[in-house]
Write a protein that holds these residues in place. Structure first.
Motif: not given
Ligand code: MG
Ligand code: UDP
Length: 356
Positions: A193, A90, A196, A94, A92
């Motif tokens: 995790r 991704d 964002r 993350q 972002d």
């Molecule tokens: Mg995400």
């Protein structure tokens, strides 16, 4: 060894600078290319990536003509990746780019799939964590425990795994399911995790529900069959109840006319029938969509992308639009950012349909 990083982006202008910086830092010692798939962004994302691509040939850009969805963007990225290993992540942050060297290390040890597994999602809302847990549980149960919980789309695939995934061209795509279905040798790396870095999630509640349903219906016919068992149970119950009513009517005179209960039962049964019909209707709709054999995405523009005739042949169910400007009028930007052709130049025709 060449590593390709596939990054689907939808309105991620806010996170791009930090993402690029962290990517470059993590990939200092690895020969790599980053393939950004712009899934119809309406902010500065595409423009920023174009500027980066003009300066750095290792940054490649594929622009969709509109928003085709996250899974289609990942599919396009895998279609255009040249690496010996390909990572999907991704934009972002993350998915931490710092894990990439470790993933490559495991790939060189012979794993076809390397999957970072989230051991904590503290940064996410309680609701997201709870729904994600429920989702993994249901999908895992329905698909015969092939899916590993807490493994998302952030994964490394070997070249042969990518070739295998490319050959699966179904319309409603659940990439995690497709990867699991192949059953290749997989390694896991635990990670935390994070939240964002900027922007907002592009998965609304409704989109998440649709995604969950795609995951279930793509890999399991259980919802179709559940109506059979439910129907059997309910019919048996109805029959037994009818016998009791007969008995009461013949042998006792205590039968009270109970319209309310009849209406209630009627509602429950009708509801269940409609639900079952809905499930069947959805599967029929999916068969209809597959039968149309529509392309999975339309690429309007690319930067630093060259397609060999071999990869062009293997690219089915995709439309790649050619540059509409004549070749001799191309500026430097247009020469780098136009449409891929066999020889790396812009195609002259107004539309190149590849294997559609
Ligand atoms: Mg995400
Ligand atoms: N994304 C995309 N198309 C979409 C939705 C999302 O390309 O229709 C991208 C998005 O820019 C991000 C990644 O897919 O890089 C994952 O989306 P997001 O972070 O919003 O999902 P979440 O992590 O909240 O589930």
């Amino acid at each position: 060894m060449l590593l390709s990083i596939v990054i689907p982006v939808l309105n991620e202008a806010e996170t791009l600078p930090l993402l690029l910086a962290r990517l470059r830092e993590s990939l200092r010692n690895i020969d790599s290319e980053a393939i950004f798939v712009d899934d119809g962004s309406t902010d500065d994302t595409a423009w920023m990536l174009e500027q980066e691509a003009l300066q750095d040939p290792a940054i490649r850009l594929i622009r969709f003509s509109r928003n085709f969805g996250h899974q289609a963007a990942v599919t396009a990225g895998l279609d255009f990746a040249n690496g010996d290993a390909v990572v999907v992540m991704d934009a972002d942050l993350q998915d931490p780019p710092e894990l990439l060297p470790r993933m490559v290390e495991l790939f060189t040890q012979g794993y076809d799939v390397v999957s970072p597994q989230r051991i904590s999602r503290d940064s996410e809302t309680l609701f997201k964590r709870w729904t994600a847990k429920l989702f993994y549980r249901i999908v895992s149960d329905l698909t015969g425990h092939r899916l590993t919980p807490e493994v998302g789309d952030f994964r490394l695939f070997s070249r042969r795994a990518v070739l295998a995934i490319r050959s699966l061209r179904e319309q409603h795509r659940y990439m995690r399911g497709l990867a699991a279905w192949l059953g290749l040798k997989e390694a896991f790396i635990p990670f935390d995790r994070e939240a964002r870095t900027g922007g907002r999630t592009k998965y609304s509640f409704l989109k998440m529900m649709r995604f969950a349903w795609t995951a279930i219906s793509s890999f399991s016919a259980f919802p179709l069959r559940v109506s059979i068992s439910l129907g059997c149970c309910l019919s048996f119950f109805g029959f037994a109840y009818l016998l009791r009513v007969f008995y009461l009517a013949l042998w006792s005179h205590s039968l009270v006319p109970g319209w309310a209960s009849v209406v209630a039962l009627q509602c429950i049964f009708s509801g269940m029938i409609l639900l079952a019909l809905g499930a069947i209707g959805d599967y029929v709709a999916r068969i209809y969509e597959e039968a149309k054999n529509r392309p999975l995405y339309v690429v309007a523009e690319t930067c630093n992308i060259m397609l060999s005739s071999k990869s062009r042949e293997s690219l089915t169910r995709a439309i790649i639009l050619a540059n509409s400007a004549p070749r001799d009028t191309l500026t430097m930007r247009q020469a780098a950012c136009s449409s891929p052709d066999n020889d790396g130049h812009s195609a002259q025709s107004s539309l190149v349909g590849v294997g559609t």
